[in-house]
Design a protein around this motif. Structure first.
Motif, PDB file in Angstrom:
ATOM      1  N   LEU A 125     -57.745  40.411 -31.044  1.00  0.00           N
ATOM      2  CA  LEU A 125     -56.983  39.999 -32.069  1.00  0.00           C
ATOM      3  C   LEU A 125     -57.093  38.362 -32.075  1.00  0.00           C
ATOM      4  CD1 LEU A 125     -54.661  40.350 -33.958  1.00  0.00           C
ATOM      5  CD2 LEU A 125     -53.174  39.931 -32.034  1.00  0.00           C
ATOM      6  N   TYR A 126     -57.426  38.045 -33.476  1.00  0.00           N
ATOM      7  CA  TYR A 126     -57.598  36.656 -33.869  1.00  0.00           C
ATOM      8  C   TYR A 126     -57.377  36.387 -35.209  1.00  0.00           C
ATOM      9  CZ  TYR A 126     -60.325  32.251 -34.681  1.00  0.00           C
ATOM     10  OH  TYR A 126     -60.685  31.002 -35.123  1.00  0.00           O
ATOM     11  N   ALA A 127     -56.882  35.347 -35.601  1.00  0.00           N
ATOM     12  CA  ALA A 127     -56.638  34.789 -37.015  1.00  0.00           C
ATOM     13  C   ALA A 127     -56.590  33.276 -37.133  1.00  0.00           C
ATOM     14  CB  ALA A 127     -55.201  35.464 -37.342  1.00  0.00           C
ATOM     15  N   GLU A 128     -56.795  32.999 -38.224  1.00  0.00           N
ATOM     16  CA  GLU A 128     -56.833  31.599 -38.880  1.00  0.00           C
ATOM     17  C   GLU A 128     -55.824  31.126 -39.541  1.00  0.00           C
ATOM     18  OE1 GLU A 128     -60.857  30.935 -40.190  1.00  0.00           O
ATOM     19  OE2 GLU A 128     -61.527  30.934 -38.053  1.00  0.00           O
ATOM     20  N   ASP A 129     -55.493  29.887 -39.575  1.00  0.00           N
ATOM     21  CA  ASP A 129     -54.546  28.957 -40.670  1.00  0.00           C
ATOM     22  C   ASP A 129     -53.199  29.751 -40.344  1.00  0.00           C
ATOM     23  OD1 ASP A 129     -56.450  27.453 -41.588  1.00  0.00           O
ATOM     24  OD2 ASP A 129     -56.995  29.025 -43.019  1.00  0.00           O
ATOM     25  N   GLY A 130     -52.646  30.332 -41.558  1.00  0.00           N
ATOM     26  CA  GLY A 130     -51.073  30.721 -41.279  1.00  0.00           C
ATOM     27  C   GLY A 130     -51.083  31.947 -40.616  1.00  0.00           C
ATOM     28  N   ASP A 131     -52.199  32.770 -40.685  1.00  0.00           N
ATOM     29  CA  ASP A 131     -52.155  34.052 -39.990  1.00  0.00           C
ATOM     30  C   ASP A 131     -51.973  34.127 -38.520  1.00  0.00           C
ATOM     31  OD1 ASP A 131     -52.135  35.566 -42.546  1.00  0.00           O
ATOM     32  OD2 ASP A 131     -54.325  36.175 -42.722  1.00  0.00           O
ATOM     33  N   VAL A 132     -52.549  32.783 -38.052  1.00  0.00           N
ATOM     34  CA  VAL A 132     -52.266  32.842 -36.560  1.00  0.00           C
ATOM     35  C   VAL A 132     -50.751  32.990 -36.028  1.00  0.00           C
ATOM     36  CG1 VAL A 132     -52.279  30.875 -34.807  1.00  0.00           C
ATOM     37  CG2 VAL A 132     -54.155  31.116 -36.166  1.00  0.00           C
ATOM     38  N   VAL A 133     -49.813  32.779 -37.026  1.00  0.00           N
ATOM     39  CA  VAL A 133     -48.296  32.876 -36.577  1.00  0.00           C
ATOM     40  C   VAL A 133     -48.162  34.411 -36.456  1.00  0.00           C
ATOM     41  CG1 VAL A 133     -45.930  32.451 -37.420  1.00  0.00           C
ATOM     42  CG2 VAL A 133     -47.811  30.656 -37.702  1.00  0.00           C
ATOM     43  N   ARG A 134     -48.729  35.190 -37.441  1.00  0.00           N
ATOM     44  CA  ARG A 134     -48.392  36.427 -37.539  1.00  0.00           C
ATOM     45  C   ARG A 134     -49.182  37.372 -36.373  1.00  0.00           C
ATOM     46  NH1 ARG A 134     -49.298  35.271 -43.013  1.00  0.00           N
ATOM     47  NH2 ARG A 134     -47.680  35.541 -44.239  1.00  0.00           N
ATOM     48  N   ALA A 135     -50.663  36.603 -35.923  1.00  0.00           N
ATOM     49  CA  ALA A 135     -51.042  37.166 -34.555  1.00  0.00           C
ATOM     50  C   ALA A 135     -50.211  37.085 -33.455  1.00  0.00           C
ATOM     51  CB  ALA A 135     -52.550  36.607 -34.669  1.00  0.00           C
ATOM     52  N   ARG A 136     -49.773  35.729 -33.364  1.00  0.00           N
ATOM     53  CA  ARG A 136     -48.971  35.772 -32.284  1.00  0.00           C
ATOM     54  C   ARG A 136     -47.564  36.291 -32.242  1.00  0.00           C
ATOM     55  NH1 ARG A 136     -50.607  33.597 -27.588  1.00  0.00           N
ATOM     56  NH2 ARG A 136     -49.161  31.768 -27.578  1.00  0.00           N
ATOM     57  N   GLN A 137     -47.178  36.526 -33.358  1.00  0.00           N
ATOM     58  CA  GLN A 137     -45.760  37.274 -33.447  1.00  0.00           C
ATOM     59  C   GLN A 137     -46.187  38.653 -33.012  1.00  0.00           C
ATOM     60  OE1 GLN A 137     -43.186  35.356 -36.915  1.00  0.00           O
ATOM     61  NE2 GLN A 137     -44.367  37.214 -37.415  1.00  0.00           N
ATOM     62  N   ALA A 138     -47.273  39.234 -33.461  1.00  0.00           N
ATOM     63  CA  ALA A 138     -47.883  40.723 -32.865  1.00  0.00           C
ATOM     64  C   ALA A 138     -47.874  40.731 -31.513  1.00  0.00           C
ATOM     65  CB  ALA A 138     -48.953  41.099 -33.738  1.00  0.00           C
ATOM     66  N   ALA A 139     -48.574  39.679 -30.760  1.00  0.00           N
ATOM     67  CA  ALA A 139     -48.786  39.554 -29.323  1.00  0.00           C
ATOM     68  C   ALA A 139     -47.613  39.475 -28.673  1.00  0.00           C
ATOM     69  CB  ALA A 139     -49.774  38.589 -29.092  1.00  0.00           C
ATOM     70  N   ALA A 140     -46.672  38.666 -29.087  1.00  0.00           N
ATOM     71  CA  ALA A 140     -45.425  38.584 -28.643  1.00  0.00           C
ATOM     72  C   ALA A 140     -44.678  39.731 -28.411  1.00  0.00           C
ATOM     73  CB  ALA A 140     -44.641  37.369 -29.342  1.00  0.00           C
ATOM     74  N   MET A 141     -44.636  40.612 -29.484  1.00  0.00           N
ATOM     75  CA  MET A 141     -43.816  41.909 -29.686  1.00  0.00           C
ATOM     76  C   MET A 141     -44.397  42.864 -28.726  1.00  0.00           C
ATOM     77  SD  MET A 141     -42.613  42.443 -33.408  1.00  0.00           S
ATOM     78  CE  MET A 141     -44.069  42.252 -34.268  1.00  0.00           C
ATOM     79  N   VAL A 142     -45.623  43.150 -28.475  1.00  0.00           N
ATOM     80  CA  VAL A 142     -46.278  44.047 -27.769  1.00  0.00           C
ATOM     81  C   VAL A 142     -45.920  43.381 -26.125  1.00  0.00           C
ATOM     82  CG1 VAL A 142     -48.287  44.999 -26.579  1.00  0.00           C
ATOM     83  CG2 VAL A 142     -48.150  44.444 -28.998  1.00  0.00           C
ATOM     84  N   ALA A 143     -46.032  42.226 -25.744  1.00  0.00           N
ATOM     85  CA  ALA A 143     -45.595  41.987 -24.538  1.00  0.00           C
ATOM     86  C   ALA A 143     -44.123  42.139 -24.195  1.00  0.00           C
ATOM     87  CB  ALA A 143     -45.824  40.286 -24.446  1.00  0.00           C
ATOM     88  N   HIS A 144     -43.272  41.564 -25.291  1.00  0.00           N
ATOM     89  CA  HIS A 144     -41.677  42.056 -24.752  1.00  0.00           C
ATOM     90  C   HIS A 144     -41.760  43.463 -24.640  1.00  0.00           C
ATOM     91  CE1 HIS A 144     -38.978  39.056 -25.676  1.00  0.00           C
ATOM     92  NE2 HIS A 144     -37.808  40.016 -25.921  1.00  0.00           N
ATOM     93  N   ALA A 145     -42.347  44.369 -25.540  1.00  0.00           N
ATOM     94  CA  ALA A 145     -41.969  46.025 -25.219  1.00  0.00           C
ATOM     95  C   ALA A 145     -42.503  46.289 -23.884  1.00  0.00           C
ATOM     96  CB  ALA A 145     -42.975  46.597 -26.172  1.00  0.00           C
ATOM     97  N   ARG A 146     -43.552  45.906 -23.450  1.00  0.00           N
ATOM     98  CA  ARG A 146     -44.140  46.167 -21.975  1.00  0.00           C
ATOM     99  C   ARG A 146     -43.272  45.674 -21.021  1.00  0.00           C
ATOM    100  NH1 ARG A 146     -49.106  43.454 -21.337  1.00  0.00           N
ATOM    101  NH2 ARG A 146     -50.008  44.893 -19.856  1.00  0.00           N
ATOM    102  N   TRP A 147     -42.668  44.403 -21.288  1.00  0.00           N
ATOM    103  CA  TRP A 147     -41.649  44.128 -19.996  1.00  0.00           C
ATOM    104  C   TRP A 147     -40.453  44.673 -20.213  1.00  0.00           C
ATOM    105  CZ3 TRP A 147     -42.706  38.745 -22.701  1.00  0.00           C
ATOM    106  CH2 TRP A 147     -43.574  37.987 -22.203  1.00  0.00           C
ATOM    107  N   MET A 148     -39.909  45.318 -21.214  1.00  0.00           N
ATOM    108  CA  MET A 148     -38.917  46.146 -21.398  1.00  0.00           C
ATOM    109  C   MET A 148     -38.921  47.594 -20.830  1.00  0.00           C
ATOM    110  SD  MET A 148     -37.731  45.295 -25.625  1.00  0.00           S
ATOM    111  CE  MET A 148     -37.714  46.932 -25.690  1.00  0.00           C
ATOM    112  N   TYR A 149     -40.032  48.061 -21.141  1.00  0.00           N
ATOM    113  CA  TYR A 149     -40.252  49.291 -20.686  1.00  0.00           C
ATOM    114  C   TYR A 149     -40.590  49.544 -19.121  1.00  0.00           C
ATOM    115  CZ  TYR A 149     -39.762  51.449 -25.220  1.00  0.00           C
ATOM    116  OH  TYR A 149     -39.512  51.993 -26.517  1.00  0.00           O
ATOM    117  N   THR A 150     -41.071  48.508 -18.782  1.00  0.00           N
ATOM    118  CA  THR A 150     -41.548  48.232 -17.226  1.00  0.00           C
ATOM    119  C   THR A 150     -40.248  48.026 -16.222  1.00  0.00           C
ATOM    120  OG1 THR A 150     -43.861  47.456 -17.720  1.00  0.00           O
ATOM    121  CG2 THR A 150     -43.070  47.027 -15.476  1.00  0.00           C
ATOM    122  N   ALA A 151     -39.457  47.322 -16.848  1.00  0.00           N
ATOM    123  CA  ALA A 151     -38.408  47.048 -16.124  1.00  0.00           C
ATOM    124  C   ALA A 151     -37.292  48.342 -16.346  1.00  0.00           C
ATOM    125  CB  ALA A 151     -37.316  45.937 -16.756  1.00  0.00           C
TER     126      ALA A 151
END
Length: 531
Positions: free
Chosen positions: A454-480
């Motif tokens: 996953l990689y993006a440039e300019d304004g799409d960097v924000v969307r890429a980071r949001q996507a990564a944050a949501m996956v991380a969040h879901a993994r923490w949620m379900y592991t707990a």
């Protein structure tokens, strides 16, 4: 490309109640403050889009006792009375300051005294923006942060981001950082929540912070079908119906949303607010006018006509999990990093259950105030200030792939993948161990792929980071959630429907490539209440 380069004492990331209270208190403590908001500070986020109740209780012993006891059982006795008392004190002070300093127009009750247990979101946040600006805070609107900066010791030293309207990156070097970015609603469409994608939790974890209470994350709110307004409190006046017009038994009870969720898997569910009398109807329209906007446009009288409903995921926006705080000042395990509002765990005052506003609104005022003051103190203690420190970027997923970068719009596939595992009722709301294991397998694979490509440039960097944050969040949620083999608070397990006294503790989690959990014993006060 031009990069805006700023230096400040305190950087506040976010633009909602917690962020503005943090910025205000840090500035009043003598710190130079920069606030960076993903949207326009004062208008973005869940609070600015609607009204909110506030856990405001006068300092009368009987009233305070009743307030603290009211939700302890619902939260699985995981709350801490000492923290509850602190929040009640700070909220009382903060709300009174809104009335006396900011001239917030609280309505009068029947006895002529102002009713200070509720706030009109747009007006509240408009006044908070004014207060922040008057305090000298530099506000960066439409400037989402993309990653934290750390110094050679591992302490947080600022952040970098992207200015949407200017179309350029920026950097802020800071003596301390307050994360007040809200929770994560997974772009479910709930009103005001599409800026809440769990970014702050990702930033914190990348710097080495921990999270707590992530199993308490399966909050869903009722909304008219194909709309975004979630005001579940109004549905206490509702009767719910099957598609054939018969009453959906149990849907109006305290656990009614699980009944609705099961029904929605098979059919449409309808609703009518027919238990509200004329006085209640008038009060509802006055309190939440935006709730009725959709009905008015569609020509529906929700008090006399049935309408189809749905459930929208609100995750940790309406849940209680978030970044673990390690002290009364809302510090984290990372030096120089503080957490406030929905980005931080609310277990300390809610345990495993919270409602819409109320406790969350009080927590935003209180944690924001404490974190802002503490960040100012920390920044003032640094020899040489923020400018002299050497910094390095802490971000990973979506910014620095470990393999060959994928397509520029790869974030779209990632978002679809995580939503497929967290939005369906049968996976997240009606949780079962087998389903959690299967979902985690998919999410772990998704993380591995996005981490590599996953990689993006300019304004799409924000969307890429949001996507990564949501996956991380879901993994923490379900592991707990898998670790908590019981039903406590909102963390219900179909395969473990009872509460287990042996699991009367908090669950701390963390990690990115490898997610881990551990038990955290409760404070003595909490244990005494539970016993």
């Amino acid at each position: 490309m031009t990069t805006l380069d700023l230096t400040t004492d305190v950087l506040v990331i976010g633009g909602g109640p917690a962020a503005t209270w943090a910025a205000l208190k840090a500035a009043r403590a003598g710190a130079d403050v920069v606030l960076a908001d993903k949207g326009y500070c004062g208008t973005s986020g869940a609070t600015a889009s609607a009204g909110t109740g506030v856990w405001y209780v006068p300092p009368e012993p009987a009233a305070r006792e009743a307030a603290m006891a009211s939700r302890e059982a619902l939260g699985g006795y995981l709350a801490d009375r000492r923290w509850m008392a602190r929040v009640l004190d700070q909220t009382y002070e903060g709300v009174n300051a809104l009335a006396n300093e900011a001239r917030y127009p609280f309505p009068a009750g029947p006895d002529g005294q102002p009713l200070r247990n509720g706030l009109h979101g747009p007006e509240y946040m408009r006044r908070m923006r004014v207060r922040v600006r008057r305090a000298g805070v530099r506000v960066l609107d439409h400037s989402p942060v993309c990653e934290l900066l750390t110094d050679t010791s591992g302490a947080v030293a600022g952040a970098t981001g992207y200015r949407r309207q200017a179309g350029e990156p920026y950097r802020v070097r800071a003596g301390a950082v307050v994360l007040a970015t809200g929770g994560c609603a997974f772009l479910s469409g709930a009103l005001g929540c599409n800026v809440n994608t769990g970014d702050g939790a990702l930033f914190a974890a990348e710097a080495g912070a921990e999270l707590s209470g992530m199993e308490f994350s399966n909050a869903y709110a009722i909304a008219p079908e194909h709309t975004s307004v979630t005001k579940t409190a109004f549905y206490t006046f509702a009767t719910f119906f099957h598609e054939d017009g018969t009453v959906l038994e149990g849907a109006a009870s305290q656990g009614g949303r699980s009944v609705i969720a099961r029904a929605l898997l098979q059919e449409k569910v309808y609703c009518r607010l027919d238990r509200a009398d004329a006085k209640a109807q008038a009060a509802m329209r006055l309190a939440q006018p935006n709730f009725f906007l959709t009905f008015d446009r569609l020509g529906i009288d929700p008090f006399t006509q049935r309408f189809a409903i749905t459930l929208l995921a609100e995750g940790t926006v309406r849940g209680t999990g978030g970044i673990r705080v390690t002290g009364d000042d809302c510090s984290t395990t990372v030096p120089g990093l503080y957490a406030a509002g929905d980005a931080a765990t609310r277990e300390l005052i809610c345990g495993g259950f919270t409602g819409g506003g109320s406790h969350n609104a009080a927590w935003a005022i209180s944690s924001g105030s404490w974190a802002g003051r503490a960040a100012a103190r920390h920044a003032s203690s640094l020899p040489g200030g923020a400018r002299t420190r050497r910094t390095a970027p802490a971000g990973g997923a979506g910014l620095r792939p470990t393999g060959t970068p994928g397509p520029a719009d790869g974030f779209r596939e990632v978002v679809a993948a995580v939503q497929g595992e967290v939005l369906p009722y049968q996976k997240n709301y009606l949780r079962h161990g087998d389903g959690l294991v299967a979902a985690l397998r998919t999410l772990d694979d998704t993380w591995q792929r996005l981490r590599a490509t996953l990689y993006a440039e300019d304004g799409d960097v924000v969307r890429a980071r949001q996507a990564a944050a949501m996956v991380a969040h879901a993994r923490w949620m379900y592991t707990a959630a898998l670790t908590r083999t019981e039903s406590r608070g909102m963390a219900k397990r179909l395969d473990f429907p009872a509460q287990d006294p042996g699991l009367h503790h908090r669950i701390v989690t963390g990690g990115l490539d490898h997610v881990w959990t551990r038990r955290e014993p409760l404070a003595t006060a909490s244990l005494e209440v539970a016993s």
